[in-house]
Motif scaffolding. Structure first.
Motif, PDB file in Angstrom:
ATOM      1  N   ARG A  95       0.828  -1.272  -0.100  1.00  8.68           N
ATOM      2  CA  ARG A  95       0.067   0.120   0.075  1.00  8.68           C
ATOM      3  C   ARG A  95       0.853   1.474   0.061  1.00  8.68           C
ATOM      4  NH1 ARG A  95      -2.905   0.539   4.906  1.00  8.68           N
ATOM      5  NH2 ARG A  95      -3.890   2.150   3.715  1.00  8.68           N
ATOM      6  N   GLN A  96       2.234   1.097  -0.219  1.00 12.72           N
ATOM      7  CA  GLN A  96       3.030   2.344   0.066  1.00 12.72           C
ATOM      8  C   GLN A  96       3.030   2.974  -1.334  1.00 12.72           C
ATOM      9  OE1 GLN A  96       6.761   0.673   1.263  1.00 12.72           O
ATOM     10  NE2 GLN A  96       6.052   0.286   3.247  1.00 12.72           N
ATOM     11  N   PRO A  97       2.783   4.214  -1.704  1.00 15.66           N
ATOM     12  CA  PRO A  97       2.485   4.858  -2.901  1.00 15.66           C
ATOM     13  C   PRO A  97       3.882   4.843  -3.437  1.00 15.66           C
ATOM     14  CG  PRO A  97       2.234   6.530  -1.214  1.00 15.66           C
ATOM     15  CD  PRO A  97       2.366   5.225  -0.553  1.00 15.66           C
ATOM     16  N   ILE A  98       3.638   4.554  -4.927  1.00 16.77           N
ATOM     17  CA  ILE A  98       5.000   4.584  -5.686  1.00 16.77           C
ATOM     18  C   ILE A  98       4.608   5.876  -6.961  1.00 16.77           C
ATOM     19  CG2 ILE A  98       6.116   3.523  -7.550  1.00 16.77           C
ATOM     20  CD1 ILE A  98       5.926   0.929  -6.214  1.00 16.77           C
ATOM     21  N   TRP A  99       5.884   6.569  -7.050  1.00 20.07           N
ATOM     22  CA  TRP A  99       5.703   7.864  -8.197  1.00 20.07           C
ATOM     23  C   TRP A  99       6.982   7.790  -8.845  1.00 20.07           C
ATOM     24  CZ3 TRP A  99       8.569  12.238  -8.711  1.00 20.07           C
ATOM     25  CH2 TRP A  99       8.280  12.869  -9.526  1.00 20.07           C
ATOM     26  N   ARG A 100       6.758   7.865 -10.292  1.00 21.66           N
ATOM     27  CA  ARG A 100       7.774   7.910 -11.057  1.00 21.66           C
ATOM     28  C   ARG A 100       8.103   9.320 -11.676  1.00 21.66           C
ATOM     29  NH1 ARG A 100      10.344   3.659 -13.562  1.00 21.66           N
ATOM     30  NH2 ARG A 100       8.759   2.140 -13.186  1.00 21.66           N
ATOM     31  N   ASP A 101       9.437   9.817 -11.647  1.00 20.72           N
ATOM     32  CA  ASP A 101       9.626  10.929 -12.228  1.00 20.72           C
ATOM     33  C   ASP A 101       9.605  10.893 -13.819  1.00 20.72           C
ATOM     34  OD1 ASP A 101      10.672  13.675 -12.710  1.00 20.72           O
ATOM     35  OD2 ASP A 101      12.683  13.077 -12.381  1.00 20.72           O
ATOM     36  N   GLU A 103      10.624  12.569 -15.803  1.00 25.56           N
ATOM     37  CA  GLU A 103      11.833  13.465 -16.872  1.00 25.56           C
ATOM     38  C   GLU A 103      12.843  12.377 -16.790  1.00 25.56           C
ATOM     39  OE1 GLU A 103      13.328  17.681 -17.166  1.00 25.56           O
ATOM     40  OE2 GLU A 103      13.938  16.822 -15.475  1.00 25.56           O
ATOM     41  N   SER A 104      13.392  11.906 -15.432  1.00 22.92           N
ATOM     42  CA  SER A 104      14.423  11.147 -15.062  1.00 22.92           C
ATOM     43  C   SER A 104      14.272   9.527 -15.436  1.00 22.92           C
ATOM     44  CB  SER A 104      15.142  11.382 -13.882  1.00 22.92           C
ATOM     45  OG  SER A 104      14.357  11.170 -12.858  1.00 22.92           O
ATOM     46  N   GLY A 105      12.844   9.263 -15.016  1.00 15.94           N
ATOM     47  CA  GLY A 105      12.362   7.780 -14.744  1.00 15.94           C
ATOM     48  C   GLY A 105      12.816   7.348 -13.428  1.00 15.94           C
ATOM     49  N   TYR A 106      13.298   8.028 -12.454  1.00 19.96           N
ATOM     50  CA  TYR A 106      13.670   7.605 -11.163  1.00 19.96           C
ATOM     51  C   TYR A 106      12.246   7.212 -10.470  1.00 19.96           C
ATOM     52  CZ  TYR A 106      13.039  11.206  -7.631  1.00 19.96           C
ATOM     53  OH  TYR A 106      12.263  12.048  -6.406  1.00 19.96           O
ATOM     54  N   MET A 107      12.240   6.197  -9.657  1.00 17.69           N
ATOM     55  CA  MET A 107      11.122   5.749  -9.015  1.00 17.69           C
ATOM     56  C   MET A 107      11.177   5.898  -7.587  1.00 17.69           C
ATOM     57  SD  MET A 107       9.029   2.131  -9.661  1.00 17.69           S
ATOM     58  CE  MET A 107      10.191   1.197  -8.796  1.00 17.69           C
ATOM     59  N   ARG A 108      10.262   6.594  -6.902  1.00 21.53           N
ATOM     60  CA  ARG A 108      10.148   6.791  -5.446  1.00 21.53           C
ATOM     61  C   ARG A 108       9.031   6.067  -4.709  1.00 21.53           C
ATOM     62  NH1 ARG A 108      11.140  12.129  -3.503  1.00 21.53           N
ATOM     63  NH2 ARG A 108       9.759  11.446  -1.559  1.00 21.53           N
ATOM     64  N   ARG A 109       9.366   5.433  -3.910  1.00 25.29           N
ATOM     65  CA  ARG A 109       8.409   4.829  -2.870  1.00 25.29           C
ATOM     66  C   ARG A 109       8.185   5.458  -1.369  1.00 25.29           C
ATOM     67  NH1 ARG A 109       5.994  -0.491  -2.147  1.00 25.29           N
ATOM     68  NH2 ARG A 109       7.389  -1.573  -3.922  1.00 25.29           N
ATOM     69  N   ASN A 110       7.098   5.891  -1.260  1.00 21.11           N
ATOM     70  CA  ASN A 110       7.122   6.612  -0.071  1.00 21.11           C
ATOM     71  C   ASN A 110       6.835   5.323   1.254  1.00 21.11           C
ATOM     72  OD1 ASN A 110       7.227   9.259  -0.717  1.00 21.11           O
ATOM     73  ND2 ASN A 110       5.766   9.800   0.825  1.00 21.11           N
ATOM     74  N   ILE A 111       7.705   5.235   2.188  1.00 15.98           N
ATOM     75  CA  ILE A 111       7.697   4.066   3.060  1.00 15.98           C
ATOM     76  C   ILE A 111       6.994   4.612   4.190  1.00 15.98           C
ATOM     77  CG2 ILE A 111       9.176   2.654   4.619  1.00 15.98           C
ATOM     78  CD1 ILE A 111      11.443   2.995   2.460  1.00 15.98           C
ATOM     79  N   SER A 112       6.902   5.734   4.675  1.00 14.62           N
ATOM     80  CA  SER A 112       6.458   6.229   5.986  1.00 14.62           C
ATOM     81  C   SER A 112       4.862   6.218   5.801  1.00 14.62           C
ATOM     82  CB  SER A 112       6.805   7.685   6.350  1.00 14.62           C
ATOM     83  OG  SER A 112       8.109   7.460   6.524  1.00 14.62           O
ATOM     84  N   PRO A 113       4.080   5.762   6.940  1.00  9.60           N
ATOM     85  CA  PRO A 113       2.589   5.892   6.912  1.00  9.60           C
ATOM     86  C   PRO A 113       2.329   7.340   6.618  1.00  9.60           C
ATOM     87  CG  PRO A 113       3.414   4.623   8.955  1.00  9.60           C
ATOM     88  CD  PRO A 113       4.713   5.232   8.253  1.00  9.60           C
ATOM     89  N   PRO A 114       1.165   7.386   5.472  1.00  9.12           N
ATOM     90  CA  PRO A 114       0.745   8.675   5.134  1.00  9.12           C
ATOM     91  C   PRO A 114      -0.091   9.376   6.441  1.00  9.12           C
ATOM     92  CG  PRO A 114      -0.706   6.922   4.250  1.00  9.12           C
ATOM     93  CD  PRO A 114       0.633   6.357   4.750  1.00  9.12           C
ATOM     94  N   GLY A 115      -0.015  10.375   6.627  1.00  7.50           N
ATOM     95  CA  GLY A 115      -0.683  11.376   7.485  1.00  7.50           C
ATOM     96  C   GLY A 115      -0.120  11.074   8.971  1.00  7.50           C
ATOM     97  N   TRP A 116       0.791  10.088   9.308  1.00 11.24           N
ATOM     98  CA  TRP A 116       1.479  10.056  10.693  1.00 11.24           C
ATOM     99  C   TRP A 116       2.080  11.320  11.231  1.00 11.24           C
ATOM    100  CZ3 TRP A 116       0.158   7.167  14.419  1.00 11.24           C
ATOM    101  CH2 TRP A 116       0.815   6.967  15.570  1.00 11.24           C
ATOM    102  N   PRO A 117       1.857  11.840  12.344  1.00  8.82           N
ATOM    103  CA  PRO A 117       2.172  13.335  12.487  1.00  8.82           C
ATOM    104  C   PRO A 117       3.893  13.011  13.447  1.00  8.82           C
ATOM    105  CG  PRO A 117       0.741  12.304  14.331  1.00  8.82           C
ATOM    106  CD  PRO A 117       0.601  11.223  13.378  1.00  8.82           C
ATOM    107  N   SER A 118       4.796  13.068  12.265  1.00  5.69           N
ATOM    108  CA  SER A 118       5.934  12.862  12.728  1.00  5.69           C
ATOM    109  C   SER A 118       6.905  13.960  11.655  1.00  5.69           C
ATOM    110  CB  SER A 118       6.470  11.508  12.572  1.00  5.69           C
ATOM    111  OG  SER A 118       7.896  11.221  12.595  1.00  5.69           O
TER     112      SER A 118
END
Length: 206
Positions: A95-101, A103-118
């Motif tokens: 369920r961790q969102p993945i986004w691909r740039d 322009e460069s094609g690099y892919m990032r996965r947000n590991i941290s729980p979304p919305g967690w106050p940290s």
């Protein structure tokens, strides 16, 4: 036969919707008009409008400029969930969102729980061979600390005028207040973890 890793529910379009919602929320919370955010970020008013309507696929460089104008780290533009969604302390990998740039094609996965106050954000990045991303980082409202831990391959990271060659197992700590360039000079993809932590900038005389 090994089981394939579950595909996260967020498609590129889904992540663009998430970014659109998050940018609108942050801009509204700060009381910024489109013109004000454009002036603060260096991103055109028309592009911000397209992003907020999920009608454009912004590059990582454009999103970083928006994040700076809004006073959040880049990861903060990916972590917003629905306003009525409960805050969770656990997010499974599927369920961790993945986004691909785009322009460069690099892919990032947000590991941290979304919305967690940290103030801490964890991101996993797959960086293609030959790719390069240059962030025009300048002074920020909040201090952003970042560490890059290499899991596989090699990344050349230039902070200001200093080049760091990072290989498997290396970890580089930095403060995001200078131009930053990521590049992969090899023919193999690289993978690394980014840990970011924000803290309020100290007012003058503090």
């Amino acid at each position: 036969m090994e089981d394939a890793e579950p595909v996260p529910p967020d498609t590129d379009a889904g992540v663009n919707d998430r970014i659109a919602r998050r940018v609108r929320e942050l801009r509204t919370a700060r009381g910024y008009s489109l013109d004000v955010l454009a002036a603060r970020s260096g991103v055109s008013r028309s592009m911000i409008s397209l992003i907020e309507r999920a009608a454009a696929s912004p590059t990582a460089v454009v999103l970083d400029k928006l994040a700076t104008g809004l006073g959040v780290p880049l990861a903060g533009l990916f972590g917003g969930g629905r306003e009525d969604a409960p805050v969770e302390r656990l997010v499974r990998r599927a369920r961790q969102p993945i986004w691909r740039d785009p322009e460069s094609g690099y892919m990032r996965r947000n590991i941290s729980p979304p919305g967690w106050p940290s103030p801490l954000h964890l991101v996993e990045v797959d960086f293609p061979p030959g790719a390069r991303v240059a962030y025009e980082i300048g002074p920020r409202e909040n201090v952003v600390h970042q560490q890059v831990w290499m899991l596989k391959g090699r990344i050349d990271l230039t902070l200001g005028d200093q080049l760091h060659e990072l290989r498997e197992g290396d970890c580089l700590a930095m403060r995001l207040d200078q131009p930053l360039i990521y590049s992969n000079p090899t023919r193999q993809s690289a993978r690394y973890i980014v840990a970011l932590c924000t803290e309020p900038a100290h007012p003058p005389g503090a």
